[in-house]
Design a protein around this motif. Structure first.
Motif, PDB file in Angstrom:
ATOM      1  N   LEU A  11       0.839  -1.202   0.000  1.00  0.00           N
ATOM      2  CA  LEU A  11       0.000   0.000   0.000  1.00  0.00           C
ATOM      3  C   LEU A  11       0.872   1.250   0.000  1.00  0.00           C
ATOM      4  O   LEU A  11       0.576   2.223  -0.693  1.00  0.00           O
ATOM      5  N   GLU A  12       1.946   1.210   0.756  1.00  0.00           N
ATOM      6  CA  GLU A  12       2.877   2.349   0.794  1.00  0.00           C
ATOM      7  C   GLU A  12       3.556   2.537  -0.557  1.00  0.00           C
ATOM      8  O   GLU A  12       3.697   3.665  -1.044  1.00  0.00           O
ATOM      9  N   LYS A  13       3.981   1.437  -1.193  1.00  0.00           N
ATOM     10  CA  LYS A  13       4.602   1.532  -2.526  1.00  0.00           C
ATOM     11  C   LYS A  13       3.627   2.153  -3.524  1.00  0.00           C
ATOM     12  O   LYS A  13       4.018   2.983  -4.340  1.00  0.00           O
ATOM     13  N   ARG A  14       2.363   1.720  -3.461  1.00  0.00           N
ATOM     14  CA  ARG A  14       1.358   2.260  -4.381  1.00  0.00           C
ATOM     15  C   ARG A  14       1.132   3.745  -4.124  1.00  0.00           C
ATOM     16  O   ARG A  14       1.045   4.549  -5.049  1.00  0.00           O
ATOM     17  N   LYS A  15       1.073   4.120  -2.854  1.00  0.00           N
ATOM     18  CA  LYS A  15       0.880   5.523  -2.490  1.00  0.00           C
ATOM     19  C   LYS A  15       2.022   6.398  -3.004  1.00  0.00           C
ATOM     20  O   LYS A  15       1.818   7.562  -3.362  1.00  0.00           O
ATOM     21  N   MET A  16       3.227   5.816  -3.087  1.00  0.00           N
ATOM     22  CA  MET A  16       4.408   6.569  -3.497  1.00  0.00           C
ATOM     23  C   MET A  16       4.557   6.691  -5.020  1.00  0.00           C
ATOM     24  O   MET A  16       5.446   7.388  -5.496  1.00  0.00           O
ATOM     25  N   LEU A  17       3.696   6.028  -5.784  1.00  0.00           N
ATOM     26  CA  LEU A  17       3.770   6.164  -7.240  1.00  0.00           C
ATOM     27  C   LEU A  17       3.534   7.620  -7.631  1.00  0.00           C
ATOM     28  O   LEU A  17       2.612   8.267  -7.125  1.00  0.00           O
ATOM     29  N   SER A  18       4.341   8.122  -8.536  1.00  0.00           N
ATOM     30  CA  SER A  18       4.090   9.473  -9.054  1.00  0.00           C
ATOM     31  C   SER A  18       2.810   9.444  -9.882  1.00  0.00           C
ATOM     32  O   SER A  18       2.366   8.376 -10.317  1.00  0.00           O
ATOM     33  N   ARG A  52      -9.594   6.457  -6.683  1.00  0.00           N
ATOM     34  CA  ARG A  52      -8.410   6.985  -7.368  1.00  0.00           C
ATOM     35  C   ARG A  52      -7.444   7.674  -6.403  1.00  0.00           C
ATOM     36  O   ARG A  52      -6.237   7.627  -6.606  1.00  0.00           O
ATOM     37  N   GLN A  53      -7.985   8.310  -5.349  1.00  0.00           N
ATOM     38  CA  GLN A  53      -7.109   8.979  -4.383  1.00  0.00           C
ATOM     39  C   GLN A  53      -6.189   7.977  -3.684  1.00  0.00           C
ATOM     40  O   GLN A  53      -5.131   8.335  -3.202  1.00  0.00           O
ATOM     41  N   GLN A  54      -6.625   6.700  -3.622  1.00  0.00           N
ATOM     42  CA  GLN A  54      -5.812   5.640  -3.020  1.00  0.00           C
ATOM     43  C   GLN A  54      -4.916   4.961  -4.069  1.00  0.00           C
ATOM     44  O   GLN A  54      -4.245   3.981  -3.774  1.00  0.00           O
ATOM     45  N   LYS A  55      -4.979   5.479  -5.298  1.00  0.00           N
ATOM     46  CA  LYS A  55      -4.201   4.939  -6.421  1.00  0.00           C
ATOM     47  C   LYS A  55      -4.497   3.460  -6.672  1.00  0.00           C
ATOM     48  O   LYS A  55      -3.618   2.677  -6.999  1.00  0.00           O
ATOM     49  N   GLU A  56      -5.777   3.113  -6.523  1.00  0.00           N
ATOM     50  CA  GLU A  56      -6.204   1.763  -6.887  1.00  0.00           C
ATOM     51  C   GLU A  56      -6.188   1.630  -8.402  1.00  0.00           C
ATOM     52  O   GLU A  56      -6.251   2.645  -9.120  1.00  0.00           O
ATOM     53  N   PRO A  57      -6.101   0.407  -8.917  1.00  0.00           N
ATOM     54  CA  PRO A  57      -6.176   0.233 -10.371  1.00  0.00           C
ATOM     55  C   PRO A  57      -7.426   0.918 -10.912  1.00  0.00           C
ATOM     56  O   PRO A  57      -8.536   0.700 -10.402  1.00  0.00           O
ATOM     57  N   ARG A 135      -4.088 -13.558  -3.410  1.00  0.00           N
ATOM     58  CA  ARG A 135      -4.115 -12.104  -3.386  1.00  0.00           C
ATOM     59  C   ARG A 135      -4.111 -11.594  -1.965  1.00  0.00           C
ATOM     60  O   ARG A 135      -4.539 -12.276  -1.041  1.00  0.00           O
ATOM     61  N   ILE A 136      -3.624 -10.379  -1.846  1.00  0.00           N
ATOM     62  CA  ILE A 136      -3.778  -9.643  -0.601  1.00  0.00           C
ATOM     63  C   ILE A 136      -4.614  -8.423  -0.945  1.00  0.00           C
ATOM     64  O   ILE A 136      -4.253  -7.627  -1.809  1.00  0.00           O
ATOM     65  N   GLY A 137      -5.770  -8.337  -0.293  1.00  0.00           N
ATOM     66  CA  GLY A 137      -6.646  -7.181  -0.451  1.00  0.00           C
ATOM     67  C   GLY A 137      -6.481  -6.286   0.769  1.00  0.00           C
ATOM     68  O   GLY A 137      -5.401  -6.199   1.348  1.00  0.00           O
ATOM     69  N   TYR A 138      -7.584  -5.679   1.180  1.00  0.00           N
ATOM     70  CA  TYR A 138      -7.524  -4.787   2.336  1.00  0.00           C
ATOM     71  C   TYR A 138      -7.722  -5.523   3.659  1.00  0.00           C
ATOM     72  O   TYR A 138      -7.652  -4.924   4.724  1.00  0.00           O
ATOM     73  N   GLY A 139      -8.011  -6.813   3.605  1.00  0.00           N
ATOM     74  CA  GLY A 139      -8.074  -7.603   4.822  1.00  0.00           C
ATOM     75  C   GLY A 139      -9.439  -7.726   5.474  1.00  0.00           C
ATOM     76  O   GLY A 139      -9.556  -8.281   6.562  1.00  0.00           O
ATOM     77  N   GLY A 158      -7.736 -11.273 -10.743  1.00  0.00           N
ATOM     78  CA  GLY A 158      -7.160 -10.289  -9.846  1.00  0.00           C
ATOM     79  C   GLY A 158      -6.476  -9.170 -10.610  1.00  0.00           C
ATOM     80  O   GLY A 158      -5.802  -9.425 -11.611  1.00  0.00           O
ATOM     81  N   LEU A 159      -6.658  -7.921 -10.142  1.00  0.00           N
ATOM     82  CA  LEU A 159      -6.021  -6.758 -10.774  1.00  0.00           C
ATOM     83  C   LEU A 159      -5.158  -6.023  -9.755  1.00  0.00           C
ATOM     84  O   LEU A 159      -5.607  -5.732  -8.651  1.00  0.00           O
ATOM     85  N   SER A 160      -3.934  -5.740 -10.166  1.00  0.00           N
ATOM     86  CA  SER A 160      -3.025  -4.975  -9.316  1.00  0.00           C
ATOM     87  C   SER A 160      -2.102  -4.140 -10.182  1.00  0.00           C
ATOM     88  O   SER A 160      -1.797  -4.518 -11.311  1.00  0.00           O
ATOM     89  N   LEU A 161      -1.647  -3.026  -9.637  1.00  0.00           N
ATOM     90  CA  LEU A 161      -0.658  -2.206 -10.330  1.00  0.00           C
ATOM     91  C   LEU A 161       0.763  -2.648  -9.991  1.00  0.00           C
ATOM     92  O   LEU A 161       1.718  -2.218 -10.623  1.00  0.00           O
ATOM     93  N   ALA A 162       0.886  -3.529  -8.985  1.00  0.00           N
ATOM     94  CA  ALA A 162       2.208  -4.017  -8.572  1.00  0.00           C
ATOM     95  C   ALA A 162       2.555  -5.302  -9.325  1.00  0.00           C
ATOM     96  O   ALA A 162       1.672  -6.070  -9.687  1.00  0.00           O
TER      97      ALA A 162
END
Length: 191
Positions: A11-18, A52-57, A135-139, A158-162
């Motif tokens: 989640l932190e890596k995704r948040k750090m995406l430009s 989108r604010q959470q940078k989800e796919p 997958r790991i979702g939000y738990g 499953g969809l992920s940006l990672a």
């Protein structure tokens, strides 16, 4: 590293995406989705609506693609009950208004309820996934419970940006294994 730590790290890596990298990965993801769906025939596709604010796919471009290029396909989404962890499913089209709820989750307004048993493909959000279909979702277990209610032949994607990881990601007995994993970088059929 345990499941909770993996979730937090990714989640932190995704948040750090430009913004540029977030948009680039979403464009690549859209191309992968088009490629995958060009070789599959589905009638009723369940698509999560991204925060989108959470940078989800970002699935909105794919929904638009379906509406413009696959008019025979019905697009389904859900509204989560945040008191008890379950979802209600709705058919959406171009006329349906989508507005964020008080937590920022996009939800359809005045949409028609759609039965789970008619859904033949579910696009499932992932914080991170593995090549083995875990997958790991939000738990909170919303999608595990949802997929449990789907028919056995329903395709889970499953969809992920990672990028996908190797291994089982500390899978638990209640975790549903997904049939396909799609990222901006690859499509992996797990079974």
């Amino acid at each position: 590293m345990d499941k909770h730590t993996l979730r937090k790290v990714y989640l932190e890596k995704r948040k750090m995406l430009s913004i540029d990298e977030y948009q680039r990965r979403n464009l690549l993801l859209l191309e992968q989705l088009k490629r995958f769906f060009a070789s599959h025939q589905f009638s009723n596709i369940h698509v999560f609506l991204p925060i989108r604010q959470q940078k989800e796919p970002d699935t909105f471009p794919f929904i638009k693609y379906l509406w413009e290029n696959k008019p025979e396909v019905q697009v389904i989404t859900s509204i989560s009950d945040l008191v008890k962890p379950e979802m209600q499913h709705y058919k959406i089209d171009k006329q349906i208004v989508i507005t964020p709820n008080k937590w920022g989750i996009p939800e359809p307004q005045n949409a028609t309820v759609f039965p789970i048993t008619e859904i033949d493909c579910v696009l499932t959000p992932m914080v991170v996934g593995s090549k083995s279909g875990h997958r790991i979702g939000y738990g909170k277990g919303y999608y595990d419970r949802f997929l449990e209610k789907c028919l056995p032949q329903t395709k889970s994607v499953g969809l992920s940006l990672a990028p996908l990881l190797d291994g089982d990601l500390y899978a638990e007995t209640h975790d549903k294994v997904l049939g396909t994993m799609i990222t901006p970088f690859e499509i992996v059929n797990t079974h």
